[in-house]
Design an enzyme around this catalytic site. Structure first.
Site, PDB file in Angstrom:
ATOM      1  N   LYS A  13       0.813  -1.218   0.000  1.00 51.12           N
ATOM      2  CA  LYS A  13       0.000   0.000   0.000  1.00 51.12           C
ATOM      3  C   LYS A  13       0.845   1.266   0.000  1.00 51.12           C
ATOM      4  CE  LYS A  13      -2.307  -0.384   3.662  1.00 51.12           C
ATOM      5  NZ  LYS A  13      -1.944   0.042   4.811  1.00 51.12           N
ATOM      6  N   ARG A  88      -8.889   2.915   9.917  1.00 50.14           N
ATOM      7  CA  ARG A  88      -8.577   1.523  10.210  1.00 50.14           C
ATOM      8  C   ARG A  88      -9.644   0.879  11.082  1.00 50.14           C
ATOM      9  NH1 ARG A  88      -2.764   1.891   9.537  1.00 50.14           N
ATOM     10  NH2 ARG A  88      -1.724  -0.104   9.781  1.00 50.14           N
ATOM     11  N   ARG A 127      10.950  -7.267   4.222  1.00 51.44           N
ATOM     12  CA  ARG A 127      11.020  -5.864   4.635  1.00 51.44           C
ATOM     13  C   ARG A 127      11.709  -5.724   5.998  1.00 51.44           C
ATOM     14  NH1 ARG A 127       5.630  -2.259   4.936  1.00 51.44           N
ATOM     15  NH2 ARG A 127       5.394  -3.094   7.034  1.00 51.44           N
ATOM     16  N   ARG A 133      12.231  -2.306  10.639  1.00 50.68           N
ATOM     17  CA  ARG A 133      11.149  -1.733  11.434  1.00 50.68           C
ATOM     18  C   ARG A 133      10.815  -2.648  12.598  1.00 50.68           C
ATOM     19  NH1 ARG A 133       5.945   0.259   8.099  1.00 50.68           N
ATOM     20  NH2 ARG A 133       4.885  -0.738   9.844  1.00 50.68           N
ATOM     21  N   ARG A 144      -0.510  -7.776  13.830  1.00 56.84           N
ATOM     22  CA  ARG A 144      -1.053  -6.719  12.964  1.00 56.84           C
ATOM     23  C   ARG A 144      -2.043  -7.301  11.954  1.00 56.84           C
ATOM     24  NH1 ARG A 144       2.661  -3.152  10.034  1.00 56.84           N
ATOM     25  NH2 ARG A 144       4.330  -4.688  10.125  1.00 56.84           N
TER      26      ARG A 144
HETATM   27  P1  ADP Z   1       1.234  -1.142   7.965  1.00 54.73           P
HETATM   28  O1  ADP Z   1       0.581  -0.522   6.764  1.00 54.73           O
HETATM   29  O2  ADP Z   1       2.492  -1.854   7.608  1.00 54.73           O
HETATM   30  O3  ADP Z   1       0.297  -1.936   8.797  1.00 54.73           O
HETATM   31  P2  ADP Z   1       1.443   1.509   9.173  1.00 54.73           P
HETATM   32  O4  ADP Z   1       2.715   2.187   8.895  1.00 54.73           O
HETATM   33  O5  ADP Z   1       0.238   1.973   8.428  1.00 54.73           O
HETATM   34  O6  ADP Z   1       1.696  -0.039   8.975  1.00 54.73           O
HETATM   35  O7  ADP Z   1       1.077   1.609  10.737  1.00 54.73           O
HETATM   36  C1  ADP Z   1       1.999   1.220  11.741  1.00 54.73           C
HETATM   37  C2  ADP Z   1       1.333   1.295  13.127  1.00 54.73           C
HETATM   38  O8  ADP Z   1       0.902   2.645  13.387  1.00 54.73           O
HETATM   39  C3  ADP Z   1       0.065   0.451  13.291  1.00 54.73           C
HETATM   40  O9  ADP Z   1       0.357  -0.891  13.602  1.00 54.73           O
HETATM   41  C4  ADP Z   1      -0.636   1.209  14.435  1.00 54.73           C
HETATM   42  O10 ADP Z   1      -0.053   0.899  15.686  1.00 54.73           O
HETATM   43  C5  ADP Z   1      -0.332   2.659  14.119  1.00 54.73           C
HETATM   44  N1  ADP Z   1      -1.387   3.247  13.272  1.00 54.73           N
HETATM   45  C6  ADP Z   1      -1.229   3.751  12.007  1.00 54.73           C
HETATM   46  N2  ADP Z   1      -2.398   4.201  11.512  1.00 54.73           N
HETATM   47  C7  ADP Z   1      -3.337   3.975  12.472  1.00 54.73           C
HETATM   48  C8  ADP Z   1      -4.731   4.196  12.564  1.00 54.73           C
HETATM   49  N3  ADP Z   1      -5.435   4.735  11.547  1.00 54.73           N
HETATM   50  N4  ADP Z   1      -5.364   3.824  13.711  1.00 54.73           N
HETATM   51  C9  ADP Z   1      -4.702   3.284  14.725  1.00 54.73           C
HETATM   52  N5  ADP Z   1      -3.379   3.039  14.703  1.00 54.73           N
HETATM   53  C10 ADP Z   1      -2.694   3.371  13.599  1.00 54.73           C
END
Ligand code: ADP
Length: 190
Positions: A13, A88, A127, A133, A144
């Site tokens: 994404k 989310r 990754r 990360r 996740r």
């Molecule tokens: P990925 O797309 O790899 O799951 P992200 O970079 O989008 O990871 O998000 C990393 C972390 O940031 C999530 O696991 C969460 O803890 C937090 N996070 C990001 N966006 C949100 C959101 N919209 N609501 C709640 N937590 C979020």
């Protein structure tokens, strides 16, 4: 253009979001990136978010919603944006609807990146090696994925019911997936 991208962690994404945002001249707003910058900078927001992120859990809705509302009020987002990683939860989607409604705006489309879990696990392992990360360890990634299934997947129905959801097959080269995403956007806006 006002666009939301949905897809499980590891679907690619973020890469596609950057390319699509550039092509359409809108800001790429990635809530995960904003949180990571805040953690790195030691801000109050970063301190609020870090423990959740390290476990692979979601940061509480009120914290995320406030951050996104502020970001969408910046002038560069007035004509459009691409949201990556937000909403989310259904509560976040409802909040986004009311943020947009208050500004007389609406989403054009929601693209869902589709990939099966075996492919995801392999991508995240790669990754983790490249980017280091903290939340890409196998155990946290598994959490996740479970969080995605339980809390984010219901959004697919939410947006399908509004006629906004378009599927994009996320398996292929970056270029192939971008082409599919662009085609899905054309169909959404037709
Ligand atoms: P990925 O797309 O790899 O799951 P992200 O970079 O989008 O990871 O998000 C990393 C972390 O940031 C999530 O696991 C969460 O803890 C937090 N996070 C990001 N966006 C949100 C959101 N919209 N609501 C709640 N937590 C979020």
């Amino acid at each position: 253009m006002r666009l939301v991208l949905l897809g499980p962690p590891g679907a690619g994404k973020g890469t596609q979001a950057g390319l699509l945002a550039q092509h359409h001249g809108v800001p790429h707003i990635a809530t995960g990136d904003i949180f990571r910058e805040n953690v790195k900078g030691g801000t109050q927001l970063g301190r609020q978010a870090q423990a959740y992120m390290d476990r692979g859990d979601l940061v509480p809705d009120d914290v995320v919603n406030r951050m996104v509302a502020d970001r969408l009020d910046r002038p560069d987002a007035a004509q459009g944006f691409l949201l990556d990683g937000y909403p989310r939860t259904v509560a976040q989607a409802e909040e986004l609807d009311s943020i947009l409604q208050a500004r007389g705006a609406a989403l054009d489309a929601v693209l869902r990146f589709v990939i099966d879990e075996a492919d995801l696990v392999a991508r995240i392992a790669a990754r983790a090696d490249e980017e280091g990360r903290a939340d890409d360890s196998e155990e946290v990634h598994r959490n996740r994925l479970a969080v995605y299934r339980e809390q984010t997947a219901p959004l697919e129905e939410y947006y399908a019911a509004k006629g906004l959801l378009r599927d994009v097959d996320a398996v292929g080269t970056v270029e192939e997936v971008t082409a599919r995403a662009e085609a899905a956007l054309v169909s959404a806006r037709a």
